[in-house]
Each structure stands twice: as structure tokens, then as C-alpha cells.
Design a protein around this motif. Sequence first.
Motif, mmCIF file in Angstrom:
data_model
loop_
_atom_site.group_PDB
_atom_site.id
_atom_site.type_symbol
_atom_site.label_atom_id
_atom_site.label_comp_id
_atom_site.label_asym_id
_atom_site.label_seq_id
_atom_site.Cartn_x
_atom_site.Cartn_y
_atom_site.Cartn_z
ATOM 1 N N UNK A 196 -34.769 -12.699 87.208
ATOM 2 C CA UNK A 196 -34.994 -13.914 87.920
ATOM 3 C C UNK A 196 -34.902 -14.853 86.778
ATOM 4 N N UNK A 197 -35.268 -15.226 85.616
ATOM 5 C CA UNK A 197 -35.062 -16.004 84.759
ATOM 6 C C UNK A 197 -33.742 -16.338 84.417
ATOM 7 N N UNK A 198 -32.775 -15.189 84.207
ATOM 8 C CA UNK A 198 -31.389 -15.246 84.153
ATOM 9 C C UNK A 198 -30.787 -15.972 85.237
ATOM 10 N N UNK A 199 -31.298 -15.540 86.608
ATOM 11 C CA UNK A 199 -30.751 -16.237 87.833
ATOM 12 C C UNK A 199 -30.983 -17.490 88.071
ATOM 13 N N UNK A 200 -31.991 -18.054 87.543
ATOM 14 C CA UNK A 200 -32.585 -19.335 87.616
ATOM 15 C C UNK A 200 -31.672 -20.119 86.832
ATOM 16 N N UNK A 201 -31.265 -19.611 85.534
ATOM 17 C CA UNK A 201 -30.441 -20.321 84.689
ATOM 18 C C UNK A 201 -29.008 -20.435 85.062
ATOM 19 N N UNK A 202 -28.516 -19.675 85.675
ATOM 20 C CA UNK A 202 -27.280 -19.518 86.199
ATOM 21 C C UNK A 202 -27.155 -20.240 87.466
ATOM 22 N N UNK A 203 -28.118 -20.551 88.262
ATOM 23 C CA UNK A 203 -28.339 -21.308 89.493
ATOM 24 C C UNK A 203 -28.169 -22.798 89.161
ATOM 25 N N UNK A 204 -28.836 -23.211 88.051
ATOM 26 C CA UNK A 204 -28.968 -24.785 87.644
ATOM 27 C C UNK A 204 -27.782 -25.185 86.964
ATOM 28 N N UNK A 205 -27.127 -24.225 86.270
ATOM 29 C CA UNK A 205 -25.861 -24.550 85.555
ATOM 30 C C UNK A 205 -24.926 -24.546 86.594
ATOM 31 N N UNK A 206 -24.876 -23.726 87.649
ATOM 32 C CA UNK A 206 -23.771 -23.749 88.657
ATOM 33 C C UNK A 206 -24.160 -25.075 89.312
ATOM 34 N N UNK A 207 -25.203 -25.479 89.578
ATOM 35 C CA UNK A 207 -25.646 -26.751 90.439
ATOM 36 C C UNK A 207 -25.177 -27.977 89.628
ATOM 37 N N UNK A 208 -24.642 -27.840 88.324
ATOM 38 C CA UNK A 208 -24.276 -29.109 87.544
ATOM 39 C C UNK A 208 -25.233 -29.698 86.671
ATOM 40 N N UNK A 209 -26.378 -29.082 86.352
ATOM 41 C CA UNK A 209 -27.432 -29.841 85.257
ATOM 42 C C UNK A 209 -26.612 -30.257 84.092
ATOM 43 N N UNK A 210 -25.676 -29.484 83.542
ATOM 44 C CA UNK A 210 -24.937 -30.041 82.488
ATOM 45 C C UNK A 210 -24.228 -31.137 82.602
ATOM 46 N N UNK A 211 -23.827 -31.686 83.709
ATOM 47 C CA UNK A 211 -23.181 -32.921 83.985
ATOM 48 C C UNK A 211 -24.091 -33.917 83.585
ATOM 49 N N UNK A 212 -25.441 -34.005 83.390
ATOM 50 C CA UNK A 212 -26.114 -35.130 82.857
ATOM 51 C C UNK A 212 -26.143 -35.142 81.296
ATOM 52 N N UNK A 213 -25.866 -36.265 80.786
ATOM 53 C CA UNK A 213 -25.990 -36.544 79.387
ATOM 54 C C UNK A 213 -27.338 -36.358 78.879
ATOM 55 N N UNK A 214 -27.522 -35.133 78.111
ATOM 56 C CA UNK A 214 -29.106 -34.909 77.653
ATOM 57 C C UNK A 214 -28.926 -35.444 76.169
ATOM 58 N N UNK A 215 -27.614 -35.543 75.674
ATOM 59 C CA UNK A 215 -28.109 -35.769 74.010
ATOM 60 C C UNK A 215 -28.987 -36.817 73.561
ATOM 61 N N UNK A 216 -29.890 -36.341 72.720
ATOM 62 C CA UNK A 216 -31.002 -36.941 72.306
ATOM 63 C C UNK A 216 -31.867 -37.623 73.134
ATOM 64 N N UNK A 217 -31.987 -37.241 74.495
ATOM 65 C CA UNK A 217 -32.743 -37.785 75.482
ATOM 66 C C UNK A 217 -34.032 -37.096 75.580
#
Length: 375
Positions: A19-40
Motif C-alpha cells: 500500500x505505501x508503494x501504491x500511494x507513492x505511485x498514485x500521488x506521482x501519477x496525480x502530478x505532485x511532481x509538477x509542484x516546485x518543491x526545491x528548497x521549499x
Amino acid sequence: MEKSKVYFTDLRARPGTSLPQKLEKLIRKAGIGDIDFDKKMVAIKIHFGEPGNLSYLRPNYAKVVADVVKSLGGSPFLTDCNTLYVGRRKNALDHLEAAYENGFSPFSTGCHVIIGDGLKGTDDIEVPVVGGELVKSAKIGRAVMDADVFITLSHFKGHELTGFGGCLKNVGMGCGSRAGKMEQHNSGKPTVDHSKCVGCRFCAKNCAHGAISFGEDHKATIDHSKCVGCGRCLGSCNYDAIHNDNDSAVDDLSKKIAEYSKAVLDGRPAFHINLVIDVSPYCDCHGENDLPIIPDVGMFASFDPVALDQACADACNHMTPIQGSLLDENTHANGFCDHHDHFKNTTPITDWKVCLEHAEKLGLGHREYEIIEVK
């Protein structure tokens, strides 16, 4: 108008995945990586659970989100604000102990816990509510507003005043300081039906403001000059002796939650996750959790908090009630009136649609959505 995208994955975890792996896959597919997190600095808003309650989200899920944020260059922390009522989360010291006791430590989650409104719940900031009808300036925990990016990780379950507690409840009520929570609750004050009161005094034990007293007949009375309208007595009474005289006050609460959410979410990147598991009838603020009212559904994620909550509510209403649950008992009670909605059938005074409709009006998102399944 384009429908909002809500991503979904079920809870099947076949050999070779988790389930942790599925949650990670879910949020990455949903686009969490589109947010600029650098040094935030990234606030992950979560409910740590009142000790004694076992339906809150396990810290393993928080670790997944924190680890993803760190992999994208961000500095995450878990946060919640202090409560109004009797319990172990009404000041930062007790709150931190409760969080650690329930497993939310830096060792288990990979990030620190910061109580959003400080030691005594007074460290807040006034935030304008653009378009607010009931609230013009919301009192939000300072640490919540200091974050550069805001993420919600919400346990989707029932609630005795709002029908369900999902993303918007986690944001609006959860990010309000103690003063902010009081402002949201203060439009409605419950009263006692003495013909039903048995004098068990359990309501008084759950009142943090000393508003409940007992007369010579051992019946409870609520002093509205002391009551803040938090509704803890409503949830704690097993005899349906306490009710809200003003149904519109429940609607006002839902609207204020939407307006507080508007204050928190305006002007910065945000991402939202709902886990529809252990769907207990009442909030995780209770020091106990009843049998879930429906089977587990799955995990959802979206940039749109309104669509997310709507999708979760719809999914829940397609489930069959669990036999022996409060929902099941209510549907078999004498005089039952079927509202064709699991949450309203569980707590008839509520109407969860009010919050979503008001949030949509405020521009927080859309109730129209499309589901994108992540395998």
C-alpha cells in the motif's frame, strides 16, 4: 468547463507490491511532481488522532508523502493545530506527546511534527477570506501559513456535524487556531431533551468549557453563555438527548469551513490526498472509534479539494453498509427516513453538500470530476 481530475487506486496489494508503494505511485501519477518543491518548506496537514482512537491514518502513509517531497527537493513537516475540547491535543506539549504515542515521530515518518498554532493555540495569523460571507478574516495557525507549499493527507470518515470529514474539513477546521475553531463553531449551540437524558454525565466529561451542569433531577443543561458550539456533546451522547435547535447553524459551520479553507489555500501551491479507509461514523478527535459504517474504498488524490471530497463521498455512497455499524442500526430503526446518503443516514442533522457547494462558489474547485484509475 473541463472536469477536475481525481486519481484513484484501490487497496489490493498483491505479492510484490504494498500500500505505501501504491500511494507513492498514485500521488506521482496525480502530478505532485509538477509542484516546485526545491528548497521549499512543505506543510503536510494531517490529523494525529486522539489517543484511544485507532481509526486515524497510520504514520506509514505520512512517511510516503514526506519521502516523495524530500525526493523532489522539499523540506516537509507534519502539522495540525490545537483543539477546543477535552483531550490530549489542546496544547502543543500534550499534542506532541499524543502524536508521538500514535506513531508520528521523525523516526517513523522521516520528518518533524510542528503544532501549527503554537504552545497554547494562540500563535495564529489573520488571513483575509476573499469572497467570504460569514468570515472576512480567518485565524490560521502561523506555521501553516509560513509554509511555502501545502499538502493535505486526510482520513475520509464520518462526522457528527459536517456529515463527513475529508480534505476541506482537514484544511478549514484543522488549520484554524483555537480561536479560529471557536469562530467556526460559535453559530450553533446544542440543547438537551430532558425526556431522553439519563444523567450519565458523559457529555459533561467531554465539554472543555464547563458548559454542562446537572439539576436535582440529574438531567443535563447546557449554558449557552459558556458553550462554544463544538459539538463534542452531540457525538458523546448515546441516547440522542442532545440536539442542535438551529439546523442552519450546522450549515453555517460547513460554510465557515469552506471559507477557512479559502484562506489557507489561496496564493500558494497545494496538493490533496484522501484515504477512504476505516470510515468511522465520527471524527478522529474522539478518544474512541466505532465500527466503520462501510467497507474500505481506496486512495484518492487531486489538485482540486472540492472534486476530491465529492468523488470520495460518491464512492462511499456506492458501498453497502457494514452489518452492525451505526449506519446499519439507523437504517433498521423504527421511523427511519432514508436520505439515500450514507452520511446523512448516519447523522441526519448534517448536510455535507453545503460545504462543497460553498467551496465551489468561493473558487476552490469544481464538483464535476473525472476519475483516473491508477493500477
